[in-house]
Design a protein around this motif. Structure first.
Motif, PDB file in Angstrom:
ATOM      1  N   GLY A 272      31.781  35.533  51.023  1.00 52.19           N
ATOM      2  CA  GLY A 272      32.424  36.847  50.681  1.00 52.19           C
ATOM      3  C   GLY A 272      31.796  37.544  49.797  1.00 52.19           C
ATOM      4  N   LYS A 273      32.159  38.802  49.539  1.00 54.63           N
ATOM      5  CA  LYS A 273      31.696  39.714  48.619  1.00 54.63           C
ATOM      6  C   LYS A 273      32.641  40.212  47.537  1.00 54.63           C
ATOM      7  CE  LYS A 273      27.445  39.936  50.140  1.00 54.63           C
ATOM      8  NZ  LYS A 273      26.543  41.218  50.385  1.00 54.63           N
ATOM      9  N   SER A 274      32.369  40.757  46.435  1.00 52.98           N
ATOM     10  CA  SER A 274      33.110  40.885  45.169  1.00 52.98           C
ATOM     11  C   SER A 274      33.382  42.487  44.772  1.00 52.98           C
ATOM     12  CB  SER A 274      33.032  40.326  44.156  1.00 52.98           C
ATOM     13  OG  SER A 274      32.951  38.919  44.176  1.00 52.98           O
ATOM     14  N   ILE A 275      34.662  42.671  44.571  1.00 47.44           N
ATOM     15  CA  ILE A 275      34.903  43.938  43.973  1.00 47.44           C
ATOM     16  C   ILE A 275      35.422  43.769  42.623  1.00 47.44           C
ATOM     17  CG2 ILE A 275      36.207  46.200  44.049  1.00 47.44           C
ATOM     18  CD1 ILE A 275      36.424  45.897  47.003  1.00 47.44           C
ATOM     19  N   VAL A 276      34.647  44.283  41.682  1.00 45.60           N
ATOM     20  CA  VAL A 276      35.078  44.008  40.123  1.00 45.60           C
ATOM     21  C   VAL A 276      35.999  45.034  39.678  1.00 45.60           C
ATOM     22  CG1 VAL A 276      34.173  43.539  37.880  1.00 45.60           C
ATOM     23  CG2 VAL A 276      32.893  42.891  40.073  1.00 45.60           C
ATOM     24  N   LEU A 277      37.065  44.811  38.977  1.00 47.39           N
ATOM     25  CA  LEU A 277      38.013  45.827  38.586  1.00 47.39           C
ATOM     26  C   LEU A 277      37.589  46.074  37.198  1.00 47.39           C
ATOM     27  CD1 LEU A 277      41.213  44.032  39.735  1.00 47.39           C
ATOM     28  CD2 LEU A 277      39.674  45.623  40.860  1.00 47.39           C
ATOM     29  N   LEU A 278      37.099  47.235  36.919  1.00 47.81           N
ATOM     30  CA  LEU A 278      36.407  47.881  35.764  1.00 47.81           C
ATOM     31  C   LEU A 278      37.443  48.146  34.844  1.00 47.81           C
ATOM     32  CD1 LEU A 278      33.446  49.909  37.250  1.00 47.81           C
ATOM     33  CD2 LEU A 278      33.334  47.593  36.220  1.00 47.81           C
ATOM     34  N   ASN A 279      38.495  48.533  35.123  1.00 44.71           N
ATOM     35  CA  ASN A 279      39.505  48.930  34.089  1.00 44.71           C
ATOM     36  C   ASN A 279      40.552  47.791  33.824  1.00 44.71           C
ATOM     37  OD1 ASN A 279      40.795  48.657  36.554  1.00 44.71           O
ATOM     38  ND2 ASN A 279      41.493  50.974  36.565  1.00 44.71           N
TER      39      ASN A 279
END
Length: 816
Positions: A272-279
């Protein structure tokens, strides 16, 4: 029995009364969202400063991407447009492999002003080939050397890139860790429809959809993991390929319309690939590696699986797949991989849901601009300019030339000269070249051109003048070929100044320095500036032209003017956005220019020392963007700008170790190092009394529209310290403010400010200063300073009275 009947009647009556109100509220929300889009599209046609970004709803979340690329321009053209449209991609950090044959710059330069794009090299994130990193374990240790080096480089890049975006991309809500052949879309279960899918057709459709879903899961993890599926190379019928493709466009040019068959996940399982929640509130800037490995992209804190989205990897045609001739994997391996990935209809599923993005994109941008942005989509044509010097990684934020940020450059001292006699720099002595048939005479070095107006303030002594004067710093990159936008910004700001309240009395003096491009000194732009000043009745004085420099050059003139004329007022501004153009920066600049020349600031300067659009009291005293109007009696008390950076370095070096910046992570920006010292300069004295015209603490509110909020003059102390300032973690800040031991050690609060003022000026705020009431423990600190006039001694006493708490120690450790 009577009571039961009464209760039932009451319940029915409540439903009858409340239900219509609830339905009306829901309808108003839906209707408002539609109105936003329609109004935005209407504004696009009528806006005086047309920009495609103006067409987006104002509350749109934004995406950022960390992207490694090598010979992938055939993917990149469509990839950027797709994620720009459906994911609202606005920040992009690019690492182009040094072995690339073609360069992504021709593709990405088309997006200048639409997306903030910065380019990195290995040195920018600390990668040294051959070194063994802490990442060298697990799957990495079992791979070949070349592949392992690539994977370590990728993992290190992702970690540093996410950290960079967290610190310096204030509007980005999340960062995607994907490749150019990967498109983020919906899962297969929501794949096919005969109707136009609004999540793809409408601008930012998937971004808004993701935001609404991410909020339900972000409290448990800082990132979300998306499953990855793979499109093979099975061709479809021309009718299927061309379905809902805009007239005049060829569906075979685009991956998202040409390839429709997704291979079974049982046939090839992909990480899988990731999406990082910056906030995310649990974010902490830990040292690398924040990502352990490309084979999974797992974050230390753990990624929650997000099943509402998929990452789709496209194989493309055989020509496209094999175009990476410099791939670390052998050509035989890549041919085998293509045969494996191309798939067949028996074990594949048609997933054809994302094609509507193309129609929406063309409708939004207009056919002409869309053709420019999508030129050569899918083509494997070689692009050149691979060795072009990369931009600096922070230039997008401050709009300055890279030569100004790759280390400190002392501002050159201007030489007094005339237009008729500008001396050229003497040629350097070099050893003669061996005569050969190929020897050519090198072009001469460009002369150092500096034009100074001798005694520029002479007219202040001999003419009637307004109480205030304008100082304007104008920068245009020396390498800028198309100066249409930078020169347009200058003329626009002069127009704003000339039509403002500040110029209403006539005779307003505008002193300006030009930096960078020589066309500012002589040529069409220089002539246009003079003509615009004459047209508006402004008395414009060109102080000097520098080949290189930054805001310190003009701020030094501000200080000299105020030292000579302490009874006057100065307005300072610069042409923000001249190097990196984007609609948010344009809006912000216009509001800041309007604020510092507005009646509300100018007529209330007897109530404050300095006024601007928005004052922020933490991590330092400053006006974000660095536009302000100030009393000269205050400015003359400040350290001269050409000395400020050095004294700031001394202050930071000698600062007690007990003082730490935790509310905001300590960076060059928050500490005021190098070029960023000038952002801290105007608020550096303890006698400052700031005012502003903003009723909201976040500068992002002024980036959303040209209209902006309504100006309202107020003492800056009226906005609570616990506010949602730019990139402020309110929960962390509240935790520190609720802990006395933490408050005394936070560098952004009163203890750190007292140290700064003592180091700079050997002064503290006056007894009646707003500061003592605004900051927590103000009265206690004031009493402590009275008992111990030496600030260093007073700090030591305060720390001895309250040792560091476990909460503070934990926060310091988490902040790195």
């Amino acid at each position: 029995m009577g009571l039961k009947i009464w209760r039932r009647c009451f319940a029915v009556a409540s439903i009858v009364l409340v239900l219509p109100m609830m339905l009306r509220s829901i309808w108003m929300v839906v209707d408002h969202e539609s109105d936003l889009l329609l109004q935005a599209l209407d504004r696009r046609a009528a806006a005086p400063y047309h920009h495609p970004k103006a067409s987006l709803p104002e509350s749109m979340p934004e995406s950022a991407v960390c992207l490694m690329i090598m010979d992938d321009n055939h993917f990149l053209v469509e990839w950027v447009a797709y994620h720009y449209h459906v994911w609202n991609l606005r920040s992009l950090v690019v690492l182009n492999d040094e072995k690339s044959i073609n360069s992504p710059r021709e593709v990405l330069d088309r997006w200048k002003g639409l997306i903030d794009i910065v380019y990195w090299e290995d040195k920018d994130f600390g990668f040294v080939p051959g070194e063994i990193y802490t990442l060298n374990h697990g799957p990495l240790a079992r791979t070949g050397l070349k592949l392992r080096v690539y994977q370590e480089r990728q993992a290190l890049f992702y970690g540093k890139c996410v950290r960079y975006l967290y610190e310096h991309a204030p509007a980005a809500d999340w960062a995607m860790l994907i490749d150019t052949d990967e498109f983020v879309a919906l899962p297969e279960t929501k794949a096919n429809t005969d109707e136009v899918n609004p999540l793809f057709y409408e601008p930012g459709g998937l971004a808004r959809h993701f935001e609404s879903l991410a909020k339900t899961k972000e409290s448990k993890g800082v990132c979300l993991k998306l499953h990855r599926r793979e499109y093979g190379s099975i061709e479809s019928s021309p009718a299927d390929v061309q379905r809902r493709v805009p007239p005049g466009w060829n569906g075979t040019d685009f991956f998202t319309t040409r390839w429709r068959y997704v291979s079974s996940h049982k046939r090839r399982r992909l990480a899988g690939k990731s999406i990082v929640l910056l906030n995310h509130t649990k974010w902490s800037l830990d040292d690398y590696p924040t990502v352990t490995h490309t084979l999974g992209h797992e974050y230390k804190e753990g990624c929650l699986v997000q099943n509402d989205f998929r990452v789709y990897q496209y194989t493309g045609s055989k020509e496209q797949f094999l175009s990476k001739t410099q791939d670390t994997r052998s050509s035989t391996y890549r041919v085998q991989q293509f045969e494996l990935r191309k798939g067949n209809e028996t074990d594949s599923t048609v997933v054809d849901h994302s094609r509507d993005w193309l129609s929406g994109f063309v409708a939004l941008m207009g056919p002409d601009q869309a053709k420019i942005l999508l030129k050569d989509a899918g083509s494997t044509t070689v692009w050149h300019d691979v060795n072009e010097e990369p931009k600096n990684i922070l230039e997008w934020m401050f709009g300055i030339h890279p030569i100004l940020t790759w280390g400190h450059v002392d501002p050159p001292q201007p030489e007094i000269a005339t237009a008729e006699a500008i001396e050229e720099a003497p040629p350097q002595a070099t050893a003669p070249a061996e005569p050969t048939s190929e020897t050519t005479t090198p072009p001469p070095s460009p002369p150092m051109k500096t034009e100074v107006t001798p005694d520029p303030f002479e007219m202040e002594r001999s003419q009637e003048h307004p109480k205030h004067a304008v100082f304007y710093n104008v920068f245009v990159s020396p390498t800028e070929k198309d100066i249409t936008i930078p020169s347009g910004i200058v003329l626009e700001q002069l127009q704003q100044i000339g039509e403002s309240y500040a110029a209403s009395a006539g005779g307003l003096h505008v002193y300006y320095n030009t930096v960078g491009n020589s066309i500012l000194l002589e040529g069409s732009v220089a002539d246009s500036i003079k003509a615009k000043c004459n047209e508006l009745g402004l008395t414009c004085v060109h102080l000097a032209h520098y080949r290189e420099g930054f805001e310190e050059l003009t701020l030094q003139k501000v200080h000299e003017f105020c030292t000579a004329y302490p009874d006057r007022q100065v307005i300072y501004l610069h042409n923000k956005g001249s190097y990196t153009q984007e609609i948010k920066r344009d809006r912000w600049r216009r509001h800041m220019t309007r604020a510092v020349t507005d009646k509300l600031c100018l007529d209330h300067m007897d109530e404050c020392t300095t006024c601007g659009l928005l004052f922020q009291p933490i991590f330092t005293f400053f006006f974000p963007g660095n536009f302000f109007i100030s009393q000269c009696s205050y400015v003359s008390r400040l350290i001269a700008p050409n000395e400020f950076e050095a004294k700031s370095d001394v202050m930071l070096t000698s600062r007690p170790k007990e003082l730490m910046g935790v509310i905001y992570p300590e960076t060059k920006v928050t500490r005021g190092e190098k070029r960023w010292a000038m952002e801290h300069w105007i608020g550096s004295h303890p006698s400052m009394v700031p005012c502003h015209l903003s009723t909201h603490p976040s500068i992002l509110q002024w980036m959303k529209s040209d209209t902006g909020l309504q100006f309202q003059f107020m003492n800056a102390a009226k906005l609570p310290l616990i506010s949602r300032w730019l990139k402020n973690d309110v929960s962390k800040m509240r935790g520190i403010l609720n802990d006395p031991a933490s408050r005394k050690r936070e560098a952004g609060l009163l203890g750190g400010l007292l140290w700064k003022w003592h180091s700079f000026y050997q002064e503290i705020p006056p007894e009646d200063s707003w500061i003592w009431n605004y900051f927590p423990d103000g009265k206690e600190w004031h009493q402590l300073i009275e008992a111990h006039p030496n600030v260093s001694e007073a700090l030591q006493v305060a720390w001895q009275e309250g040792p560091p708490s476990q909460q503070w120690l934990k926060m310091v450790k988490a902040s790195g």
